[in-house]
Design a protein around this motif. Structure first.
Motif, short mmCIF file in Angstrom:
data_model
loop_
_atom_site.label_atom_id
_atom_site.label_comp_id
_atom_site.label_asym_id
_atom_site.label_seq_id
_atom_site.Cartn_x
_atom_site.Cartn_y
_atom_site.Cartn_z
N ASP A 22 0.83 -1.20 0.00
CA ASP A 22 0.00 0.00 0.00
C ASP A 22 0.87 1.26 0.00
N GLN A 23 1.97 1.22 0.70
CA GLN A 23 2.87 2.37 0.73
C GLN A 23 3.51 2.62 -0.63
N THR A 24 3.94 1.56 -1.30
CA THR A 24 4.54 1.73 -2.63
C THR A 24 3.51 2.23 -3.64
N GLN A 25 2.29 1.72 -3.55
CA GLN A 25 1.24 2.20 -4.45
C GLN A 25 0.92 3.66 -4.17
N ALA A 26 0.92 4.05 -2.90
CA ALA A 26 0.66 5.45 -2.57
C ALA A 26 1.76 6.35 -3.11
N ARG A 27 3.01 5.89 -3.05
CA ARG A 27 4.11 6.69 -3.61
C ARG A 27 3.96 6.82 -5.13
N GLN A 28 3.55 5.75 -5.79
CA GLN A 28 3.37 5.81 -7.23
C GLN A 28 2.26 6.78 -7.60
N GLU A 29 1.15 6.75 -6.88
CA GLU A 29 0.06 7.68 -7.14
C GLU A 29 0.47 9.12 -6.83
N GLU A 30 1.26 9.31 -5.78
CA GLU A 30 1.71 10.66 -5.44
C GLU A 30 2.63 11.21 -6.52
N ALA A 31 3.50 10.37 -7.08
CA ALA A 31 4.37 10.83 -8.15
C ALA A 31 3.56 11.27 -9.36
N THR A 32 2.53 10.52 -9.72
CA THR A 32 1.67 10.93 -10.83
C THR A 32 0.97 12.24 -10.53
N THR A 33 0.52 12.41 -9.30
CA THR A 33 -0.14 13.66 -8.91
C THR A 33 0.81 14.84 -8.98
N LEU A 34 2.06 14.64 -8.56
CA LEU A 34 3.03 15.74 -8.57
C LEU A 34 3.42 16.11 -10.00
N ILE A 35 3.52 15.13 -10.89
CA ILE A 35 3.81 15.44 -12.29
C ILE A 35 2.69 16.27 -12.89
N ARG A 36 1.45 15.90 -12.56
CA ARG A 36 0.31 16.69 -13.04
C ARG A 36 0.29 18.08 -12.38
N ALA A 37 0.72 18.16 -11.14
CA ALA A 37 0.73 19.45 -10.44
C ALA A 37 1.71 20.42 -11.07
N LEU A 38 2.81 19.92 -11.64
CA LEU A 38 3.74 20.81 -12.33
C LEU A 38 3.06 21.51 -13.50
N GLY A 39 2.27 20.76 -14.25
CA GLY A 39 1.55 21.37 -15.37
C GLY A 39 0.46 22.32 -14.92
N GLU A 40 -0.22 21.99 -13.82
CA GLU A 40 -1.28 22.86 -13.33
C GLU A 40 -0.73 24.15 -12.75
N ALA A 41 0.49 24.12 -12.22
CA ALA A 41 1.06 25.32 -11.60
C ALA A 41 1.69 26.25 -12.62
N TYR A 42 2.22 25.71 -13.72
CA TYR A 42 2.99 26.53 -14.66
C TYR A 42 2.05 27.29 -15.59
N HIS A 43 1.49 28.37 -15.08
CA HIS A 43 0.63 29.28 -15.83
C HIS A 43 0.89 30.70 -15.34
N PRO A 44 0.76 31.69 -16.20
CA PRO A 44 0.92 33.07 -15.71
C PRO A 44 -0.24 33.55 -14.86
N PHE A 45 -1.37 32.86 -14.96
CA PHE A 45 -2.55 33.20 -14.16
C PHE A 45 -3.02 31.93 -13.46
N GLU A 46 -3.37 32.06 -12.20
CA GLU A 46 -3.84 30.91 -11.44
C GLU A 46 -5.14 30.39 -12.02
N LEU A 47 -5.23 29.11 -12.16
CA LEU A 47 -6.44 28.50 -12.70
C LEU A 47 -7.54 28.38 -11.66
N GLU A 48 -7.21 28.59 -10.39
CA GLU A 48 -8.24 28.51 -9.34
C GLU A 48 -9.08 29.78 -9.29
N ARG A 49 -8.42 30.94 -9.33
CA ARG A 49 -9.14 32.21 -9.20
C ARG A 49 -8.96 33.13 -10.40
#
Length: 362
Positions: free
Chosen positions: A102-129
Motif C-alpha cells: 500500500d505504501q509503494t502504491q501510494a508513492r506511485q500515485e503521489e508521483a503521478t499527482t506531482l507530475i500533473r501538479a507541475l503542469g497545473e502550476a505553470y501558468h501566468p494566471f492561477e487557474l483557481e481564481r
C-alpha cells in the motif's frame, strides 16, 4: 521574439543567438524527466511488493491447509505441531507485506499527482481564481512540489540514476520563472503602448487578459468539468467589463477592437510546450516501435495475411496450395467476425464568437 523547445544546445543557440529571442523551456520534457526518474523505479517496487504479498498469502494458505490436513488424520501420542504459531507468523508477514505494498502504491500515485501538479502550476494566471501569478508566487508553488518529489525519492530509496533525472528537471525551475517574468514584462509593455487611462489599463491587465487566457486553457482541457469551470471563471471576469457603466464601454468601437486584439495577442504570448513537434515525434516513435520485436498478436495477424491473402502469379494463396481448394475470402471472414466500429462522436456545436468587450444585454 521567443521560442519554445527542449534543452538541446543547437535549438537554444538558434533561438537565443541567431534570433536574439527568449528561450522558453518545454513543459513536456520537464515532466518527462520527472516521469523517467520516478515511473520505472516505483513501478518495479509495486511489482515486487505485489509478489511479496502473493508469496506471503500462499504461505498463509499453506499453513492453514496443513493444519486442516493434520486434524483430518489420526495421530498417536505426542505433541502436535504448533500450527497456531505458524499461522500467526504467516499472518503477520502477510500483513506487513500488504502494508508495504500500500505504501509503494501510494508513492506511485503521489508521483503521478506531482507530475500533473507541475503542469497545473505553470501558468501566468492561477487557474483557481484567475489572478496573476508572478514569478515569486509561482516559485513558491514549484518549490513545494520539488520538496515533495525529493521527499518521495528519499522515502522510496530511488537509485542514483533516477535522482539524476529529478535533478535535471529541477534545474529548469529558474528558466520557468524567467519565462513568467518575460511574459509579464512583454504584456506590460504592449498594454502601455495603448496609452490608456490608469483605470482602463488596470482593467485590461487584471481582467481582460486573464479572462482570455482562461478561455484558451479551457478549450484544451480534456475533462468537461474543468472545461466548464474555467469557461465560467472567464465569463465571470469579463462580466464587469461588459457592464454598460464601465469606462471601457464609453470608448469607440474601433478602439475597443484594438484593445481586444492586443489583449488576445498577450494571452497567446505564453507558450509552454511545443506540442505539435512532440506529437509528430511521438507518432514516428510508435511507428518505429511497431516495426521490430513483433508481438504474438501481430505475428498471428501477419501469418494469416500471408497464408490467406497474398497471392502468387497464378493467383493462388498458400492456404489454397496446401489444402488443395480455395479458402473463403479473408475480407468476408473479417466482416463476419470483427464487430463494426461505433459511429464517430458528434462534434459539439460551437457558440458564435462574441466580442470580449461587447456590452451585456439589459
Amino acid at each position: 521574439m521567443q521560442g519554445t523547445s527542449d534543452e538541446a544546445t543547437a535549438l537554444r543557440r538558434h533561438i537565443e543567438r541567431d534570433h536574439q529571442a527568449h528561450h522558453c523551456p518545454d513543459l513536456f520534457h520537464l515532466q518527462h524527466e520527472v516521469a523517467k526518474g520516478t515511473g520505472l523505479s516505483l513501478a518495479r517496487a509495486v511489482r515486487e511488493a505485489d509478489a511479496e504479498v502473493a508469496t506471503a498469502e500462499a504461505q498463509l494458505q499453506a499453513e492453514r491447509e496443513a493444519e486442516q490436513a493434520y486434524r483430518q488424520q489420526r495421530h498417536g501420542p505426542g505433541r502436535p505441531p504448533a500450527f497456531a504459531q505458524r499461522i500467526q507468523g504467516a499472518l503477520q508477514r502477510w500483513a506487513a507485506a500488504a502494508v508495504a505494498r500500500d505504501q509503494t502504491q501510494a508513492r506511485q500515485e503521489e508521483a503521478t499527482t506531482l507530475i500533473r501538479a507541475l503542469g497545473e502550476a505553470y501558468h501566468p494566471f492561477e487557474l483557481e481564481r484567475g489572478e496573476a501569478q508572478p514569478p515569486e508566487r509561482l516559485g513558491e508553488r514549484l518549490n513545494a512540489i520539488w520538496q515533495r518529489l525529493e521527499a518521495l525519492a528519499e522515502a522510496a530509496d530511488l537509485p542514483a540514476r533516477a535522482r539524476a533525472h529529478l535533478a535535471k528537471a529541477k534545474r529548469l525551475n529558474t528558466a520557468l520563472l524567467a519565462t513568467i517574468a518575460f511574459f509579464f514584462a512583454t504584456v506590460q509593455q504592449r498594454v502601455e503602448a495603448l496609452n490608456l487611462t490608469p483605470d482602463l489599463e488596470t482593467a485590461v491587465l487584471e481582467q481582460l487578459i486573464p479572462a482570455i487566457y482562461l478561455e484558451r486553457v479551457a478549450t484544451k482541457c480534456s475533462r468537461a468539468e474543468e472545461r466548464q469551470r474555467l469557461a465560467a471563471l472567464s465569463a465571470q471576469r469579463l462580466a464587469p467589463l461588459r457592464a454598460a457603466d464601465h469606462p471601457i464601454q464609453a470608448l469607440e468601437a474601433t478602439q475597443r477592437a484594438e484593445i481586444e486584439q492586443v489583449a488576445s495577442d498577450c494571452a497567446n504570448l505564453f507558450q509552454r510546450s511545443c506540442s505539435a513537434v512532440e506529437g509528430r515525434n511521438g507518432q514516428l516513435s510508435l511507428f518505429h516501435h511497431g516495426c521490430h520485436r513483433l508481438s504474438a498478436r501481430k505475428l498471428s495477424a501477419l501469418t494469416a495475411v500471408h497464408n490467406f491473402y497474398i497471392r502468387r502469379a497464378d493467383q493462388t494463396t498458400a492456404a489454397e496450395r496446401f489444402f488443395g481448394r480455395a479458402p473463403p475470402p479473408l475480407f468476408e471472414q473479417l466482416l463476419e467476425r470483427v464487430p463494426l466500429p461505433p459511429r464517430p462522436r458528434r462534434r459539439r456545436a460551437r457558440a458564435p464568437k462574441v466580442s470580449y468587450l461587447s456590452p451585456m444585454a439589459a
